[in-house]
Scaffold this motif. Structure first.
Motif, PDB file in Angstrom:
ATOM      1  N   UNK A  51     -29.655 -29.324  28.239  1.00 47.94           N
ATOM      2  CA  UNK A  51     -29.426 -28.247  29.185  1.00 47.94           C
ATOM      3  C   UNK A  51     -28.658 -28.749  30.403  1.00 47.94           C
ATOM      4  N   UNK A  52     -27.854 -27.882  30.971  1.00 46.41           N
ATOM      5  CA  UNK A  52     -27.155 -28.212  32.215  1.00 46.41           C
ATOM      6  C   UNK A  52     -28.144 -28.081  33.370  1.00 46.41           C
ATOM      7  N   UNK A  53     -27.764 -28.590  34.524  1.00 47.75           N
ATOM      8  CA  UNK A  53     -28.636 -28.458  35.694  1.00 47.75           C
ATOM      9  C   UNK A  53     -28.873 -26.994  36.027  1.00 47.75           C
ATOM     10  N   UNK A  54     -27.831 -26.193  35.905  1.00 49.33           N
ATOM     11  CA  UNK A  54     -27.950 -24.762  36.194  1.00 49.33           C
ATOM     12  C   UNK A  54     -28.921 -24.091  35.223  1.00 49.33           C
ATOM     13  N   UNK A  55     -28.842 -24.448  33.947  1.00 45.60           N
ATOM     14  CA  UNK A  55     -29.749 -23.871  32.952  1.00 45.60           C
ATOM     15  C   UNK A  55     -31.196 -24.291  33.228  1.00 45.60           C
ATOM     16  N   UNK A  56     -31.381 -25.562  33.596  1.00 50.17           N
ATOM     17  CA  UNK A  56     -32.727 -26.033  33.921  1.00 50.17           C
ATOM     18  C   UNK A  56     -33.288 -25.264  35.111  1.00 50.17           C
ATOM     19  N   UNK A  57     -32.447 -25.010  36.088  1.00 48.72           N
ATOM     20  CA  UNK A  57     -32.869 -24.257  37.266  1.00 48.72           C
ATOM     21  C   UNK A  57     -33.254 -22.828  36.872  1.00 48.72           C
ATOM     22  N   UNK A  58     -32.457 -22.211  36.005  1.00 51.69           N
ATOM     23  CA  UNK A  58     -32.760 -20.853  35.545  1.00 51.69           C
ATOM     24  C   UNK A  58     -34.078 -20.818  34.766  1.00 51.69           C
ATOM     25  N   UNK A 124     -34.540 -16.820  27.873  1.00 54.32           N
ATOM     26  CA  UNK A 124     -34.105 -18.171  27.501  1.00 54.32           C
ATOM     27  C   UNK A 124     -32.942 -18.080  26.520  1.00 54.32           C
ATOM     28  N   UNK A 125     -33.044 -17.211  25.542  1.00 51.73           N
ATOM     29  CA  UNK A 125     -31.958 -17.003  24.586  1.00 51.73           C
ATOM     30  C   UNK A 125     -30.657 -16.715  25.317  1.00 51.73           C
ATOM     31  N   UNK A 126     -30.734 -15.842  26.319  1.00 53.94           N
ATOM     32  CA  UNK A 126     -29.543 -15.438  27.051  1.00 53.94           C
ATOM     33  C   UNK A 126     -28.957 -16.560  27.905  1.00 53.94           C
ATOM     34  N   UNK A 127     -29.784 -17.527  28.271  1.00 51.57           N
ATOM     35  CA  UNK A 127     -29.309 -18.670  29.064  1.00 51.57           C
ATOM     36  C   UNK A 127     -28.530 -19.648  28.190  1.00 51.57           C
ATOM     37  N   UNK A 128     -28.949 -19.808  26.938  1.00 52.59           N
ATOM     38  CA  UNK A 128     -28.330 -20.789  26.051  1.00 52.59           C
ATOM     39  C   UNK A 128     -26.948 -20.324  25.593  1.00 52.59           C
ATOM     40  N   UNK A 129     -26.075 -21.298  25.415  1.00 49.56           N
ATOM     41  CA  UNK A 129     -24.745 -21.002  24.874  1.00 49.56           C
ATOM     42  C   UNK A 129     -24.856 -20.872  23.355  1.00 49.56           C
ATOM     43  N   UNK A 130     -23.859 -20.274  22.703  1.00 47.35           N
ATOM     44  CA  UNK A 130     -23.891 -20.205  21.228  1.00 47.35           C
ATOM     45  C   UNK A 130     -23.993 -21.589  20.581  1.00 47.35           C
ATOM     46  N   UNK A 131     -23.347 -22.583  21.173  1.00 46.13           N
ATOM     47  CA  UNK A 131     -23.410 -23.949  20.626  1.00 46.13           C
ATOM     48  C   UNK A 131     -24.825 -24.510  20.738  1.00 46.13           C
ATOM     49  N   UNK A 132     -25.485 -24.260  21.878  1.00 45.52           N
ATOM     50  CA  UNK A 132     -26.850 -24.750  22.057  1.00 45.52           C
ATOM     51  C   UNK A 132     -27.810 -24.054  21.083  1.00 45.52           C
TER      52      UNK A 132
END
Length: 166
Positions: A51-58, A124-132
């Motif tokens: 996860x990116x820092x932004x995703x972790x924060x979200x 959480x699904x919406x935070x993840x990219x298609x690749x993730x």
């Protein structure tokens, strides 16, 4: 004579206490995330995902928002469990209508919790990219395959007639 229903109800009433003791004695999960970890917790889709820092924060915000609500719900559930225990351990006949009402209250709390987990999972699904999500899917498939292999390895041997061997 004590009925099976009474024993089951008593076991249900005592279960939260036993679970709490076991939970308190268990150590942190090897998968991270305290006692639950992501593998056994509500977000198995995060296993193996960077996860990116932004995703972790979200994610932190999602879980922080839900945590306060969950604490209040757990307190309500503990109070219901206390009432169930008191009812089942009281002298005389058990008020079955009151017992049923308490279990119904507990079921409603569980339904509310389930809806909260669904809402969080969608966020959480919406935070993840298609690749993730693709990586998480691949990891989940591998874990399921490994789990099936483990179950096959530890399955008890059976005789020709399907009877377990001693």
């Amino acid at each position: 004579m004590i009925s099976k229903k009474f024993i089951c109800a008593l076991a249900l009433a005592a279960a939260p206490s036993l679970v709490a003791v076991g939970f308190a004695q268990s150590g942190p999960s090897p998968h991270g995330g305290g006692h639950h970890g992501f593998f056994h917790g509500p977000m198995p889709m995060l296993i193996g995902v960077d996860l990116t820092k932004q995703q972790k924060k979200q994610l932190h915000e999602i879980f922080k928002d839900h945590r306060g609500e969950m604490r209040a719900q757990w307190q309500q559930e503990r109070e219901i469990d206390r009432q169930i225990s008191a009812l089942l351990l009281s002298d005389g006949a058990v008020d079955k209508a009151k017992l049923a009402a308490l279990f119904k209250q507990k079921d409603m709390l569980h339904e509310h919790d389930d809806q909260g987990m669904i809402d969080d999972a969608v966020k959480v699904h919406d935070i993840l990219t298609p690749e993730q999500r693709a990586k998480a899917r691949a990891t989940q498939e591998k874990l399921e395959s490994l789990h099936e292999q483990i179950e096959e390895l530890v399955k008890p041997p059976h005789g020709d007639e399907g009877e377990p061997t001693p």
